[in-house]
Design a protein around this motif. Structure first.
Motif, PDB file in Angstrom:
ATOM      1  N   VAL A 315       0.861  -1.074  -0.114  1.00  0.00           N
ATOM      2  CA  VAL A 315       0.058   0.008  -0.122  1.00  0.00           C
ATOM      3  C   VAL A 315       0.836   1.230  -0.051  1.00  0.00           C
ATOM      4  N   PRO A 316       1.675   1.357   0.990  1.00  0.00           N
ATOM      5  CA  PRO A 316       2.680   2.542   0.895  1.00  0.00           C
ATOM      6  C   PRO A 316       3.615   2.529  -0.111  1.00  0.00           C
ATOM      7  N   LEU A 317       4.311   1.238  -0.338  1.00  0.00           N
ATOM      8  CA  LEU A 317       5.406   1.122  -1.070  1.00  0.00           C
ATOM      9  C   LEU A 317       5.206   1.170  -2.717  1.00  0.00           C
ATOM     10  N   ALA A 318       3.824   0.801  -2.773  1.00  0.00           N
ATOM     11  CA  ALA A 318       3.103   0.801  -4.355  1.00  0.00           C
ATOM     12  C   ALA A 318       3.221   2.309  -4.652  1.00  0.00           C
ATOM     13  N   PHE A 319       2.936   3.086  -3.811  1.00  0.00           N
ATOM     14  CA  PHE A 319       2.663   4.639  -3.899  1.00  0.00           C
ATOM     15  C   PHE A 319       4.005   5.273  -4.348  1.00  0.00           C
ATOM     16  N   VAL A 320       5.159   5.019  -3.416  1.00  0.00           N
ATOM     17  CA  VAL A 320       6.200   5.531  -3.292  1.00  0.00           C
ATOM     18  C   VAL A 320       7.478   5.110  -4.391  1.00  0.00           C
ATOM     19  N   LEU A 321       7.296   3.578  -4.534  1.00  0.00           N
ATOM     20  CA  LEU A 321       8.440   3.137  -5.390  1.00  0.00           C
ATOM     21  C   LEU A 321       8.153   3.471  -6.870  1.00  0.00           C
ATOM     22  N   PRO A 322       6.961   3.811  -7.558  1.00  0.00           N
ATOM     23  CA  PRO A 322       6.905   4.322  -8.600  1.00  0.00           C
ATOM     24  C   PRO A 322       7.486   5.500  -9.146  1.00  0.00           C
ATOM     25  N   ARG A 323       7.221   6.355  -8.080  1.00  0.00           N
ATOM     26  CA  ARG A 323       7.730   7.559  -8.052  1.00  0.00           C
ATOM     27  C   ARG A 323       9.330   7.776  -8.068  1.00  0.00           C
ATOM     28  N   ILE A 324       9.915   6.790  -7.000  1.00  0.00           N
ATOM     29  CA  ILE A 324      11.558   6.374  -7.103  1.00  0.00           C
ATOM     30  C   ILE A 324      11.759   6.101  -8.277  1.00  0.00           C
ATOM     31  N   ALA A 325      11.297   5.301  -8.827  1.00  0.00           N
ATOM     32  CA  ALA A 325      11.638   4.484 -10.022  1.00  0.00           C
ATOM     33  C   ALA A 325      11.796   5.402 -11.217  1.00  0.00           C
ATOM     34  N   ALA A 326      10.680   6.205 -11.216  1.00  0.00           N
ATOM     35  CA  ALA A 326      10.669   7.341 -12.351  1.00  0.00           C
ATOM     36  C   ALA A 326      12.002   8.433 -12.492  1.00  0.00           C
ATOM     37  N   ARG A 327      12.536   8.510 -11.305  1.00  0.00           N
ATOM     38  CA  ARG A 327      13.544   9.575 -11.041  1.00  0.00           C
ATOM     39  C   ARG A 327      14.936   8.857 -11.446  1.00  0.00           C
ATOM     40  N   LEU A 328      14.863   7.638 -11.589  1.00  0.00           N
ATOM     41  CA  LEU A 328      16.279   6.871 -11.832  1.00  0.00           C
ATOM     42  C   LEU A 328      16.213   6.618 -13.503  1.00  0.00           C
ATOM     43  N   ARG A 329      17.278   6.690 -13.930  1.00  0.00           N
ATOM     44  CA  ARG A 329      17.415   6.221 -15.210  1.00  0.00           C
ATOM     45  C   ARG A 329      17.591   4.765 -15.402  1.00  0.00           C
ATOM     46  N   HIS A 330      18.238   4.042 -14.369  1.00  0.00           N
ATOM     47  CA  HIS A 330      18.220   2.424 -14.422  1.00  0.00           C
ATOM     48  C   HIS A 330      17.500   2.058 -13.256  1.00  0.00           C
ATOM     49  N   GLN A 331      16.681   1.103 -13.355  1.00  0.00           N
ATOM     50  CA  GLN A 331      15.723   0.653 -12.051  1.00  0.00           C
ATOM     51  C   GLN A 331      16.430  -0.652 -11.514  1.00  0.00           C
ATOM     52  N   GLY A 332      17.545  -0.851 -12.067  1.00  0.00           N
ATOM     53  CA  GLY A 332      18.180  -2.148 -11.543  1.00  0.00           C
ATOM     54  C   GLY A 332      18.517  -2.458 -10.192  1.00  0.00           C
ATOM     55  N   VAL A 333      18.939  -1.361  -9.564  1.00  0.00           N
ATOM     56  CA  VAL A 333      19.107  -1.117  -8.284  1.00  0.00           C
ATOM     57  C   VAL A 333      17.946  -1.431  -7.292  1.00  0.00           C
ATOM     58  N   LEU A 334      16.717  -1.028  -7.647  1.00  0.00           N
ATOM     59  CA  LEU A 334      15.609  -1.350  -6.944  1.00  0.00           C
ATOM     60  C   LEU A 334      15.024  -2.815  -7.086  1.00  0.00           C
ATOM     61  N   VAL A 335      15.667  -3.295  -8.327  1.00  0.00           N
ATOM     62  CA  VAL A 335      15.290  -4.810  -8.562  1.00  0.00           C
ATOM     63  C   VAL A 335      16.086  -5.602  -7.493  1.00  0.00           C
ATOM     64  N   VAL A 336      17.450  -5.219  -7.476  1.00  0.00           N
ATOM     65  CA  VAL A 336      18.124  -5.808  -6.718  1.00  0.00           C
ATOM     66  C   VAL A 336      17.882  -5.984  -5.157  1.00  0.00           C
ATOM     67  N   ILE A 337      17.460  -4.472  -4.615  1.00  0.00           N
ATOM     68  CA  ILE A 337      17.014  -4.286  -3.251  1.00  0.00           C
ATOM     69  C   ILE A 337      15.989  -5.193  -3.056  1.00  0.00           C
ATOM     70  N   LEU A 338      14.881  -5.199  -3.745  1.00  0.00           N
ATOM     71  CA  LEU A 338      13.723  -6.072  -3.505  1.00  0.00           C
ATOM     72  C   LEU A 338      13.871  -7.457  -3.603  1.00  0.00           C
ATOM     73  N   GLY A 339      14.827  -8.094  -4.305  1.00  0.00           N
ATOM     74  CA  GLY A 339      15.457  -9.410  -4.426  1.00  0.00           C
ATOM     75  C   GLY A 339      15.898  -9.624  -3.286  1.00  0.00           C
ATOM     76  N   VAL A 340      16.844  -8.876  -2.617  1.00  0.00           N
ATOM     77  CA  VAL A 340      17.456  -9.118  -1.337  1.00  0.00           C
ATOM     78  C   VAL A 340      16.476  -9.519  -0.263  1.00  0.00           C
ATOM     79  N   PHE A 341      15.393  -8.581  -0.217  1.00  0.00           N
ATOM     80  CA  PHE A 341      14.374  -8.658   0.714  1.00  0.00           C
ATOM     81  C   PHE A 341      13.651 -10.026   0.792  1.00  0.00           C
ATOM     82  N   GLY A 342      13.400 -10.633  -0.580  1.00  0.00           N
ATOM     83  CA  GLY A 342      12.773 -11.922  -0.915  1.00  0.00           C
ATOM     84  C   GLY A 342      13.684 -12.914  -0.308  1.00  0.00           C
ATOM     85  N   LEU A 343      14.874 -13.029  -0.786  1.00  0.00           N
ATOM     86  CA  LEU A 343      15.718 -14.073  -0.324  1.00  0.00           C
ATOM     87  C   LEU A 343      15.835 -13.991   1.130  1.00  0.00           C
TER      88      LEU A 343
END
Length: 451
Positions: A315-343
């Motif tokens: 709920v909060p992250l789905a509102f914040v995360l797209p805004r952060i992603a839109a300000r990055l030229r490469h979203q790979g860092v967000l992908v890795v961070i989410l993956g580490v949380f999952g593992l």
């Protein structure tokens, strides 16, 4: 000549960049502000209905299995049905949207959701239950595909913010269904049939604004046409806030150059694989996570709350995360961070499922926010409305197709191993290709520039 639904939309995006002749009836009129507000409300209400058909079932899966006589393997098939329906019916969304307009198709999708959820409680066996579920899931499938399309057309300068809004609504509906289904079922007499069927009311409510929007022609912010192939604001304004506009010379290919087939696009395949593995994780969680906690000794109501916590993280992250992603030229860092949380969450679930249940639910809930990130990336990896339709349809349909075996394999491993060690190891293993594909898809490039 027959073409696939994706290729049916593969018209030269740049062809529309040439001056258009005036349409019959005079110049096109800009939409009034109130229609934009109705559209935003409609997006939120539609999003609330895109997961309860799935997450309301997880906490009651044991009762449904016992009543309908399902084995663990058949239950695994049931948890794979959402992905199968999303892949199959999602392929029809682009062509239907071209024929009737995206607003009308979303309206029809919500009607299918309401009808399927109303019919499901009357199932006397597994086949009827699956058929009613498939009807609701078909409505969810076409709406899934068209949400990014509607956002790109109506809010081209606010892709990140509006994607965050409906992603937040989707997460809220997901969490609410997981949290309140068991208590609501108990309050309404204890029958799983009533507890599942009541969610049809939410879909009926969501139909109200979409009936108006479909009748008014909710295909774009201007009256008189769908703009299916028009570049968003000359091919650059559709970029989310914070991203650089492409140079004029690279915004489009020559007008006589045909668009590359979507199946030949490395970007499209990276998006599809990333979307597929995050969907695999999500539907395994929604279908099996309550059962994992129940087998570890957690009560049914608490297991539902744990699933709700996982979904509520979005709920909060789905509102914040797209805004952060839109300000990055490469979203790979967000992908890795989410993956580490999952593992980390899967490791804890394997070692101490009951003792650290709340912590693992939080970690896996954060990891599942790869979904709004994927939706945002679909909008960012295209320059035109036609491009976002093609990429959304391909990435989501192929991605859901790739996700079908995951929940089924978990059910088979659970049935034959008698425990959750092997299924949890499989879930963690799925996170690796998700990270790799997400890093590749997150690179700063556009579908229209390939080929």
């Amino acid at each position: 000549m027959h073409t696939s639904p994706s290729d049916d939309l593969a018209t030269p995006e740049t062809a529309a960049s040439a001056p258009r002749p005036a349409e019959p009836g005079g110049p096109r009129r800009a939409a009034s502000p109130w229609r934009g507000r109705v559209m935003a409300a409609g997006l939120m209400l539609a999003a609330l209905n895109l997961r309860p058909a799935v997450t309301s079932l997880g906490p009651l899966l044991e009762e449904v299995r016992d009543d309908l006589g399902m084995s663990g393997t058949v239950a695994g098939v049931l948890t794979s049905v959402p992905a199968a329906c999303f892949a199959l019916f999602g392929l029809t969304a682009p062509r239907l949207a071209r024929r009737w307009g995206p607003g009308a198709i979303v309206c029809a999708g919500l009607a299918a959701i309401a009808t399927g959820l109303l019919l499901r409680p009357f199932a006397g066996g597994t086949v009827v239950f699956l058929a009613a579920s498939a009807l609701a899931l078909a409505g969810i499938a076409v709406s899934n595909i068209l949400m990014p399309v509607i956002v790109k057309r109506w809010f081209p300068d606010r892709v990140g913010a509006m994607t965050g809004l409906y992603s937040m609504g989707l997460s809220l509906g997901t969490a609410a269904a997981a949290a309140v289904t068991v208590p609501m079922t108990d309050a309404l007499g204890g029958s799983w049939r009533t507890g599942l069927g009541v969610w049809a009311l939410l879909a009926v409510v969501a139909l109200v604004p979409w009936l108006f929007l479909a009748r008014a022609g909710a295909s774009g912010p201007e009256a008189g046409g769908t703009d299916a192939d028009a570049p968003a604001a000359a091919g650059t304004a559709a970029a989310p806030a914070g991203t650089a506009a492409a140079p004029a010379g690279t915004a489009a290919a020559p007008a006589d150059a045909p668009a590359m087939r979507i199946t030949r696009s490395p970007l499209a395949w990276a998006m599809a694989v990333f979307f597929g593995f995050q969907a695999t994780a999500a539907y395994i969680s929604m279908g099996w996570m309550p059962q994992i906690f129940r087998d570890a000794g957690v009560s049914a109501s608490t297991s539902g709350l744990l699933l709700a916590v996982m979904m509520a993280m979005g709920v909060p992250l789905a509102f914040v995360l797209p805004r952060i992603a839109a300000r990055l030229r490469h979203q790979g860092v967000l992908v890795v961070i989410l993956g580490v949380f999952g593992l980390t969450g899967y490791a804890g679930l394997w070692l101490a499922p009951a003792e650290g249940a709340w912590a693992w639910a939080v970690l896996l809930g954060i990891a599942n926010c790869a979904f709004p990130l994927a939706l945002t990336m679909i909008g960012m990896r295209t320059r035109t409305n036609a491009g976002v339709v093609r990429l959304s349809a391909f990435a989501q349909s192929v991605g859901y197709l790739l996700s079908i075996p995951g929940p089924l394999l978990v059910g088979v491993l659970y049935q034959h191993s008698g425990g959750w060690g092997q299924p949890i190891a499989l879930m963690a293993g799925f996170m690796v290709p998700q990270i790799v594909a997400g890093v590749l898809a997150g690179r700063d490039r556009h579908l229209e520039d390939e080929g």
